[in-house]
Scaffold this active site. Sequence first.
Site, short mmCIF file in Angstrom:
data_model
loop_
_atom_site.label_atom_id
_atom_site.label_comp_id
_atom_site.label_asym_id
_atom_site.label_seq_id
_atom_site.Cartn_x
_atom_site.Cartn_y
_atom_site.Cartn_z
N TYR A 1 -24.41 6.31 -22.12
CA TYR A 1 -25.48 7.28 -22.41
C TYR A 1 -25.37 7.88 -23.81
O TYR A 1 -26.38 8.26 -24.39
CB TYR A 1 -25.45 8.41 -21.37
CG TYR A 1 -26.01 7.99 -20.03
CD1 TYR A 1 -27.38 7.99 -19.80
CD2 TYR A 1 -25.18 7.57 -18.99
CE1 TYR A 1 -27.91 7.60 -18.58
CE2 TYR A 1 -25.70 7.19 -17.77
CZ TYR A 1 -27.06 7.20 -17.57
OH TYR A 1 -27.59 6.81 -16.36
N THR B 1 -16.23 14.00 -25.29
CA THR B 1 -15.83 15.40 -25.14
C THR B 1 -14.39 15.45 -24.65
O THR B 1 -14.05 14.79 -23.66
CB THR B 1 -16.73 16.09 -24.08
OG1 THR B 1 -18.07 15.93 -24.48
CG2 THR B 1 -16.39 17.56 -23.95
N LYS C 1 -16.91 22.37 -28.44
CA LYS C 1 -17.73 21.57 -27.51
C LYS C 1 -17.49 22.00 -26.06
O LYS C 1 -18.43 22.17 -25.28
CB LYS C 1 -17.39 20.08 -27.68
CG LYS C 1 -17.97 19.16 -26.64
CD LYS C 1 -19.48 19.09 -26.68
CE LYS C 1 -20.02 18.48 -25.40
NZ LYS C 1 -21.46 18.35 -25.36
N ASN D 1 -20.31 23.96 -23.30
CA ASN D 1 -20.65 23.56 -21.93
C ASN D 1 -20.18 24.60 -20.90
O ASN D 1 -20.82 24.80 -19.87
CB ASN D 1 -20.06 22.19 -21.60
CG ASN D 1 -20.89 21.09 -22.25
OD1 ASN D 1 -22.00 21.33 -22.69
ND2 ASN D 1 -20.34 19.89 -22.32
N ARG E 1 -22.68 27.43 -20.66
CA ARG E 1 -23.81 27.07 -19.80
C ARG E 1 -23.40 27.17 -18.32
O ARG E 1 -24.13 27.72 -17.51
CB ARG E 1 -24.28 25.64 -20.09
CG ARG E 1 -24.66 25.38 -21.53
CD ARG E 1 -26.12 25.53 -21.82
NE ARG E 1 -26.96 24.73 -20.93
CZ ARG E 1 -28.17 25.11 -20.53
NH1 ARG E 1 -28.68 26.24 -20.95
NH2 ARG E 1 -28.88 24.34 -19.73
N HIS F 1 -36.20 42.15 -21.06
CA HIS F 1 -35.29 43.00 -21.84
C HIS F 1 -34.90 42.21 -23.10
O HIS F 1 -34.60 41.02 -23.00
CB HIS F 1 -34.06 43.31 -20.98
CG HIS F 1 -33.06 44.21 -21.62
ND1 HIS F 1 -32.35 43.86 -22.75
CD2 HIS F 1 -32.64 45.46 -21.30
CE1 HIS F 1 -31.54 44.85 -23.08
NE2 HIS F 1 -31.71 45.84 -22.21
N CYS G 1 -21.25 16.48 -18.02
CA CYS G 1 -20.81 17.50 -18.98
C CYS G 1 -20.53 18.84 -18.31
O CYS G 1 -19.38 19.24 -18.19
CB CYS G 1 -21.87 17.67 -20.06
SG CYS G 1 -22.07 16.21 -21.08
N1 LIG Z 1 -23.96 11.85 -20.93
C1 LIG Z 1 -24.15 12.99 -21.58
O1 LIG Z 1 -25.14 13.67 -21.40
C2 LIG Z 1 -23.15 13.47 -22.62
C3 LIG Z 1 -23.54 14.44 -23.55
C4 LIG Z 1 -22.63 14.86 -24.52
C5 LIG Z 1 -21.34 14.33 -24.51
N2 LIG Z 1 -20.99 13.40 -23.58
C6 LIG Z 1 -19.63 12.85 -23.62
O2 LIG Z 1 -19.70 11.54 -24.17
C7 LIG Z 1 -18.68 10.72 -23.60
C8 LIG Z 1 -19.29 9.43 -23.05
O3 LIG Z 1 -20.14 9.78 -21.99
P1 LIG Z 1 -21.27 8.80 -21.49
O4 LIG Z 1 -22.17 9.61 -20.62
O5 LIG Z 1 -21.86 8.03 -22.63
O6 LIG Z 1 -20.40 7.78 -20.61
P2 LIG Z 1 -20.88 6.38 -19.96
O7 LIG Z 1 -20.06 6.20 -18.75
O8 LIG Z 1 -22.37 6.37 -19.86
O9 LIG Z 1 -20.49 5.29 -21.06
C9 LIG Z 1 -19.21 4.97 -21.40
C10 LIG Z 1 -19.15 3.50 -21.77
O10 LIG Z 1 -17.86 3.24 -22.31
C11 LIG Z 1 -17.45 1.93 -21.91
N3 LIG Z 1 -16.01 1.87 -22.09
C12 LIG Z 1 -15.05 2.63 -21.47
N4 LIG Z 1 -13.83 2.31 -21.94
C13 LIG Z 1 -14.03 1.37 -22.89
C14 LIG Z 1 -13.15 0.64 -23.74
N5 LIG Z 1 -11.83 0.84 -23.73
N6 LIG Z 1 -13.67 -0.27 -24.57
C15 LIG Z 1 -15.00 -0.51 -24.59
N7 LIG Z 1 -15.88 0.15 -23.82
C16 LIG Z 1 -15.38 1.07 -22.99
C17 LIG Z 1 -17.95 1.84 -20.48
O11 LIG Z 1 -18.06 0.49 -20.06
C18 LIG Z 1 -19.30 2.55 -20.59
O12 LIG Z 1 -20.35 1.65 -20.86
C19 LIG Z 1 -17.99 11.56 -22.53
O13 LIG Z 1 -16.84 12.16 -23.07
C20 LIG Z 1 -19.01 12.65 -22.24
O14 LIG Z 1 -18.42 13.85 -21.79
C21 LIG Z 1 -21.87 12.95 -22.65
#
Ligand SMILES: NC(=O)c1ccc[n+]([C@@H]2O[C@H](COP(=O)([O-])OP(=O)(O)OC[C@H]3O[C@@H](n4cnc5c(N)ncnc54)[C@H](O)[C@@H]3O)[C@@H](O)[C@H]2O)c1
Length: 402
Positions: A9, A116, A197, A201, A204, A235, A251
């Site tokens: 994501y 994060t 960071k 969160n 919130r 207010h 998050c």
């Molecule tokens: N989703 C959100 O809304 C959001 C917002 C801000 C911050 N974050 C932070 O961003 C980070 C990622 O979250 P996300 O939602 O994108 O996770 P996600 O699970 O959607 O994506 C993570 C991806 O990393 C890949 N992956 C994991 N280990 C790997 C490796 N060693 N080599 C190659 N690929 C690898 C997985 O296959 C997966 O596709 C987290 O720390 C999260 O807290 C997420």
Amino acid sequence: MVNVIGLGYIGLPTALMLAAHGVEVVGTDYNASLVETLCAGKTTFQEKGLDELFAEAVKKGVRFTTEYQVTDTYIISVPTPYDKFSKKIDAGFVVRAAEAVLKVCPDGATIVVESTVSPGTMDKFVRPVVEKSGKKLHLVHAPERIIPGNMVYELLHNNRTIGADDRATGEKIQKLYSSFCQGEIVVTDIRTAEMTKVVENTFRAVNIAFANELAKICRHDGMDVYEIIRICNMHPRVNVLQPGPGVGGHCISVDPWFLVGDYPELANVIRESMKTNDAMPAFVLERIDEIMRQNGMTDISRVGLYGLTYKENVDDCRESPTLQLLECQRKHLAQPLKVYDPWVQCDLVPNQYHDLDKFLADVDLVVIMVGHSEIREQMQKLNGKIVFDTRNVSDLPGVYHL
Ligand SMILES: NC(=O)c1ccc[n+]([C@@H]2O[C@H](COP(=O)([O-])OP(=O)(O)OC[C@H]3O[C@@H](n4cnc5c(N)ncnc54)[C@H](O)[C@@H]3O)[C@@H](O)[C@H]2O)c1
């Protein structure tokens, strides 16, 4: 060239945004089927503006692979869950991604961790593996703030934080992000970036918990929590958030636990807030029971949950209040409730529907768990049903609330 590790994501839109703005980008994910989908020209989740951004990035030459690249800049965006028992961060994904990068990267490269992380993670977990490798690298923490549902806009417009060991490295990465980011990019040290960071969160989560607690207090004595919040927010220095059926996603339901895990004696408000939010799905279940009794309903199979995702107009179901509610029911060996979500195409839970009309035909009590635009626009379809609206999105008469 930038090698973005983890194309979920956060990693995917970041890789696409950089590529669309002229940076040479290779995206690496160890999930081969995900990479295959991207290489076939398809995005892997639904998000406003993502398909257009994808097309632009492909035009500019973005590539996807399962291989880690030899280059001078890496951005790691992999999951950072928490350990359910200790509440501390599980930094395993970040460490393994860093180890994979270390096998190929040259001396002098920069590893940016976007995931994060709890304050101290870079020093405690990432720096030791870098030092062990014997390579001379620069470490940066550049947390991401974007909100699912509006990711593309927010990538372009949000302010950002870059934490680095030295000014020159911070400014180099600041320049990279300013290839697309129109917001202010603050350069600071790593520990400050990590903490900001998590604090954002946590802020919130605590404020949502406050609204949820107000909802329970108001329910206890028959007060209208929404009207009370509306008036309070007139207010000039008050801004109470809205209560809801719980908190999900990767998050707000996760990151505040890092502080509880690391500072168990100090993080008391945060711990209680997380418990309050986590207790909301069970509270919704109690309300369903009450509403059924008030309406002389005895057949649980005539109750349906509208919405499976953790928020409106996204397809992400991670930690969603509906999943938490169903888990709570399962623990009591209850028959799982019927569920429908227009954004979830795969079969995720038992009794799941993929058609709104069929779902509505099979239930008498509809519990709105997510305020997707679909239901807001077709609210009249709920006429004649008993409606329990946990999101306060319905204007139908006689609707039940939290
Ligand atoms: N989703 C959100 O809304 C959001 C917002 C801000 C911050 N974050 C932070 O961003 C980070 C990622 O979250 P996300 O939602 O994108 O996770 P996600 O699970 O959607 O994506 C993570 C991806 O990393 C890949 N992956 C994991 N280990 C790997 C490796 N060693 N080599 C190659 N690929 C690898 C997985 O296959 C997966 O596709 C987290 O720390 C999260 O807290 C997420």
